[in-house]
Design an enzyme around this catalytic site. Structure first.
Site, mmCIF file in Angstrom:
data_model
loop_
_atom_site.group_PDB
_atom_site.id
_atom_site.type_symbol
_atom_site.label_atom_id
_atom_site.label_comp_id
_atom_site.label_asym_id
_atom_site.label_seq_id
_atom_site.Cartn_x
_atom_site.Cartn_y
_atom_site.Cartn_z
ATOM 1 N N CYS A 212 -8.670 -1.625 -32.304
ATOM 2 C CA CYS A 212 -9.845 -1.226 -32.824
ATOM 3 C C CYS A 212 -10.839 -1.177 -32.054
ATOM 4 C CB CYS A 212 -9.966 -2.518 -34.024
ATOM 5 S SG CYS A 212 -8.954 -2.419 -35.360
ATOM 6 N N ARG B 37 4.929 -0.753 -5.387
ATOM 7 C CA ARG B 37 4.693 0.373 -6.159
ATOM 8 C C ARG B 37 5.841 1.386 -5.688
ATOM 9 N NH1 ARG B 37 -0.230 2.004 -7.959
ATOM 10 N NH2 ARG B 37 -1.043 0.431 -6.735
ATOM 11 N N GLY C 60 0.952 -1.234 -0.050
ATOM 12 C CA GLY C 60 -0.023 0.026 -0.078
ATOM 13 C C GLY C 60 0.809 1.202 0.005
#
Length: 373
Positions: A325, A251, A215
């Site tokens: 696409c 992170r 976290g």
């Protein structure tokens, strides 16, 4: 990173999108952790970014690792890391992956149910176990508590069952969710952990490990450090001398270390003063962390097709699309201000190093390259 990217374009004929990874930023984050949280051992969450350069760099720094699968465990072992420096930190394990951990002496894992104890008893009885607790995830960008963690009533059953099965229940684990935006989540979870800690003591189990999970982010690291330290001192001061406190940051080390550079492949004018651009990477590729990690994409102009600065000063309303696409492949939910660009020019997305997955090559578009400083 922009200067490095410009030199690349001037020296090589690069047409593909590419990342630039600056390991100096990773190393600075490592030093920040060691300085601010020297008593908490980080186990790098491999899932946050498993690029070989990142893992080699962390291995050189004698890091420990949080792995969730056979492939991740194998990747870390191939870099000559010690199996004792790995936690198999998935509460719901594939039996084949568990067998791999057993075969390779990866003996540290987590559970959050009685059923998982039965599985481990059968396939990896040597395991040292942490019990993952259910804690509040309301302060985090990505919620995990809807899938993992046991309640207090479940926990008492797990404690008694682990004793019955003679399994090594060594302590507690929690995760307040990915990308925590309010450090109070850590202090609340640490406070709650003490309740469970005492339940173990009441059942004649002497816990010695507290895993405070992930976290972490660079955004509010200093406040997070204060919250963690004060909470541990308040609730565990009678045990800190004999506790092993660990965490599972990912992170925090890599988020700012990566910039993504993308080339404009198409341009059209929607109306006066409003442009629309298609890039050579998008949500099915390098930016799919926007979907599952809620990464906020910020696009900036980088340089022209030659690698020179763009001198246009006037900004226009601009929309950006990925190459597939699929109409889902939109990188800007609404128009943003951007200088006028042309086909072949380059834009970049900063701070996108966490939870990148260079994509499924949907529609046959190639994955982004990675260049390391």
């Amino acid at each position: 990173m922009q200067k490095f990217a410009k030199r690349l374009l001037k020296r090589r004929n690069i047409q593909n999108s590419f990342f630039v990874c600056d390991t100096n930023i990773i190393n600075n984050s490592i030093q920040d952790w060691k300085r601010e949280l020297p008593d908490i051992t980080p186990y790098y969450a491999v899932k946050s970014n498993n690029d070989l350069g990142v893992l080699k760099n962390l291995t050189d720094h004698k890091f420990k690792f949080d792995c969730a699968s056979k492939k991740e465990m194998k990747q870390i072992l191939l870099l000559d890391n010690d199996p004792e420096d790995i936690i198999y930190s998935h509460p719901c394990k594939d039996i084949n992956h568990l067998k791999y951990a057993y075969k390779n002496n990866i003996n540290f894992t987590v559970i959050d149910s009685i059923e998982e104890i039965d599985k481990i008893k059968k396939y990896h009885p040597k395991s040292n176990i942490l019990c993952r607790l259910h804690v509040d995830n309301n302060h985090s960008r990505v919620v995990l508590s809807n899938k993992f963690g046991c309640s207090e009533s479940m926990f008492e059953d797990i404690v008694k069952y682990s004793l019955q099965k003679q399994m090594n229940l060594n302590g507690l684990s929690f995760h307040i969710g990915s990308y925590c935006m309010d450090p109070v989540a850590f202090s609340n979870a640490i406070c709650k952990s003490r309740i469970y800690w005492d339940i173990m003591l009441e059942n004649n189990i002497k816990p010695n490990i507290l895993n405070i999970g992930g976290g972490f982010t660079n955004l509010n690291f200093n406040n997070t450090v204060k919250s963690i330290k004060s909470s541990i001192n308040l609730h565990f001061k009678d045990y800190t001398y004999q506790m092993y406190i660990m965490a599972e940051p990912g992170r925090f080390f890599v988020e700012k270390a990566y910039h993504l550079f993308m080339r404009i492949t198409s341009k059209r004018i929607l109306k006066k003063d409003q442009f629309e651009y298609t890039l050579n990477d998008g949500l099915y590729g390098a930016l799919n962390n926007n979907i599952y990690d809620k990464f906020p994409i910020q696009i900036y102009h980088a340089f022209d097709y030659k690698g020179d600065d763009i001198i246009n000063k006037k900004s226009y309303q601009s929309m950006f699309w990925g190459p597939s696409c699929d109409g889902l492949d939109c990188l800007t939910s609404e128009p943003i201000n951007m200088v006028e660009l042309n086909v072949g020019d380059w834009v970049y997305v900063p701070n996108c190093g966490a939870y990148i997955n260079r994509g499924a090559e949907f529609n046959g578009f190639e994955k982004s390259l990675v260049f390391t400083i």
